[in-house]
Design a protein around this motif. Structure first.
Motif, short mmCIF file in Angstrom:
data_model
loop_
_atom_site.label_atom_id
_atom_site.label_comp_id
_atom_site.label_asym_id
_atom_site.label_seq_id
_atom_site.Cartn_x
_atom_site.Cartn_y
_atom_site.Cartn_z
N MET A 97 -25.96 7.24 -15.09
CA MET A 97 -24.68 7.65 -15.67
C MET A 97 -23.93 6.48 -16.29
O MET A 97 -23.34 6.60 -17.36
N SER A 100 -25.78 5.43 -19.59
CA SER A 100 -25.80 6.40 -20.69
C SER A 100 -24.41 6.92 -21.08
O SER A 100 -24.21 7.36 -22.22
N MET A 101 -23.43 6.83 -20.15
CA MET A 101 -22.14 7.45 -20.40
C MET A 101 -20.96 6.48 -20.38
O MET A 101 -19.88 6.83 -20.88
N PHE A 156 -29.98 13.77 -26.14
CA PHE A 156 -29.06 13.54 -25.03
C PHE A 156 -29.29 14.57 -23.92
O PHE A 156 -29.33 14.24 -22.73
N ILE A 157 -29.46 15.83 -24.32
CA ILE A 157 -29.67 16.91 -23.34
C ILE A 157 -31.07 16.82 -22.71
O ILE A 157 -31.24 16.98 -21.50
N LEU A 160 -31.73 14.58 -19.76
CA LEU A 160 -31.33 15.09 -18.45
C LEU A 160 -32.34 16.11 -17.93
O LEU A 160 -33.03 15.89 -16.94
N MET A 220 -20.96 17.83 -23.65
CA MET A 220 -20.48 17.66 -22.29
C MET A 220 -20.73 18.86 -21.37
O MET A 220 -21.03 18.67 -20.18
N HIS A 223 -24.03 18.58 -19.82
CA HIS A 223 -24.05 17.51 -18.83
C HIS A 223 -23.42 17.97 -17.52
O HIS A 223 -23.93 17.70 -16.43
N PHE A 226 -25.68 20.35 -15.66
CA PHE A 226 -26.77 19.61 -15.04
C PHE A 226 -26.35 19.08 -13.67
O PHE A 226 -27.08 19.22 -12.68
N ALA A 263 -23.26 12.95 -11.38
CA ALA A 263 -23.55 13.42 -12.75
C ALA A 263 -22.42 14.29 -13.26
O ALA A 263 -22.02 14.19 -14.43
N TRP A 264 -21.88 15.15 -12.42
CA TRP A 264 -20.79 16.02 -12.84
C TRP A 264 -19.52 15.21 -13.15
O TRP A 264 -18.84 15.45 -14.14
N SER A 267 -19.41 13.50 -16.46
CA SER A 267 -19.22 14.34 -17.65
C SER A 267 -17.74 14.47 -17.99
O SER A 267 -17.40 14.86 -19.11
#
Length: 325
Positions: A97, A100-101, A156-157, A160, A220, A223, A226, A263-264, A267
């Motif tokens: 995370m 990548s974020m 991007f999707i 995951l 988002m 994400h 996920f 992960a949540w 996002s």
């Protein structure tokens, strides 16, 4: 027992996860990432120094953003977290995370491409230097494809769902090299995804601010879903972390749920940061446009406004003539 990264058959007992142990500089530091971070810092600061020696200014905020961005990479790859990332899904997910974020957003605020274009020397006539190669790359068909939302959003999707929900994750986690390749992939995907959205550096795709926000909001929800899917799963999704070392004192399913929560959360937080950045960019853009219009009006005596008023007066006269007839 867990396997020591890159050394099959040898066990590596790690003590339970604590903040101090995770953030500590580990004796077996990830050398490739340490060298990479030092290079990223060195090249950027060299460009800033070159501009300053030439008498050009470079915003301090951009330098700070780049340094902080690179430090976040080092924080998740060159500390104890990297060791835990080979044995706990939650630690691995935190690395994922951040790389990548979070790191890409901060690094892109540093405008590295703009700095390179300004700092690299121009080549002589008939020669192609580093600056010319960079300009050619930015205008190449390859960059136009890989920076287009039709490419970056599916990538991007897929990073995951295509990784964690398939056997590919367990295959890559068999070796340290596979783990490191995933880290590089996460960082690259994040940079590609947020590059056109942040809009600080020049690039083939520069949509308006509303379209950038739309691109952000499209990605988002995938994400967030996920993260929720991992949090609500009743069984283990990956076998790599099915049998953590007893010294860690963790339940693999509970650790997986924690990974989903991370992960949540990621996002939401980066979305908030990007929206703030886009709002400031939009405000500055409108301010520059207003100043440009004011300068144009001062030069031509507000010709645009006078022409518009004359157009309205002409319409009114025509309307009066039609009514009289």
């Amino acid at each position: 027992m867990s396997t020591m990264p890159g050394m099959p058959g040898m066990t590596q007992e790690l003590p339970p996860w604590t903040v101090g142990r995770v953030l500590a500089f580990h004796p077996t530091v990830n050398l490739p990432f340490l060298i990479g971070c030092l290079l990223l810092l060195g090249l950027y600061l060299t460009g800033v120094v070159r501009l300053r020696r030439r008498g050009d200014q470079w915003p301090m905020g951009r330098t700070v953003a780049w340094v902080l961005g690179v430090l976040t990479i080092a924080l998740v790859t060159c500390t104890g977290l990297d060791q835990y990332g080979m044995q706990m899904l939650s630690a691995h997910m935190l690395q994922h995370m951040v790389l990548s974020m979070f790191s890409p957003i901060i690094m892109l605020m540093g405008a590295p491409i703009t700095l390179a274009l300004r700092a690299l020397p121009a080549s002589g006539r008939g020669r192609r230097g580093p600056r010319d190669l960079l300009v050619s790359l930015l205008h190449s068909r390859y960059v136009k494809v890989v920076s287009h939302p039709a490419f970056t959003l599916p990538l991007f999707i897929a990073s995951l769902y295509g990784l964690y929900f398939t056997p590919l994750f367990d295959f890559l986690m068999r070796t340290t090299l596979g783990h490191e390749l995933m880290m590089v992939h996460f960082l690259g995907v994040g940079l590609l995804f947020f590059w056109p959205i942040m809009g600080v550096d020049p690039g083939p795709h520069r949509p308006g601010h509303l379209m950038r926000m739309l691109e952000l909001f499209i990605g988002m929800p995938f994400h967030a879903f996920f993260g929720i899917a991992i949090m609500m799963s009743s069984g283990l999704m990956v076998t790599t972390f099915a049998h953590p070392a007893a010294s860690l004192g963790v339940d693999p399913l509970s650790d997986q749920h924690m990974a989903g929560g991370l992960a949540w959360a990621f996002s939401e937080i980066p979305t908030f940061i990007v929206l703030i950045a886009l709002t400031f960019q939009w405000a500055k853009s409108e301010e520059r446009l207003s100043r440009r219009k004011d300068r144009t009006a001062d030069r031509d005596g507000d010709k645009e406004l006078n022409d518009y008023n004359a157009y309205l007066a002409n319409l009114q006269r025509r309307s009066g003539v039609q009514q009289q007839s």
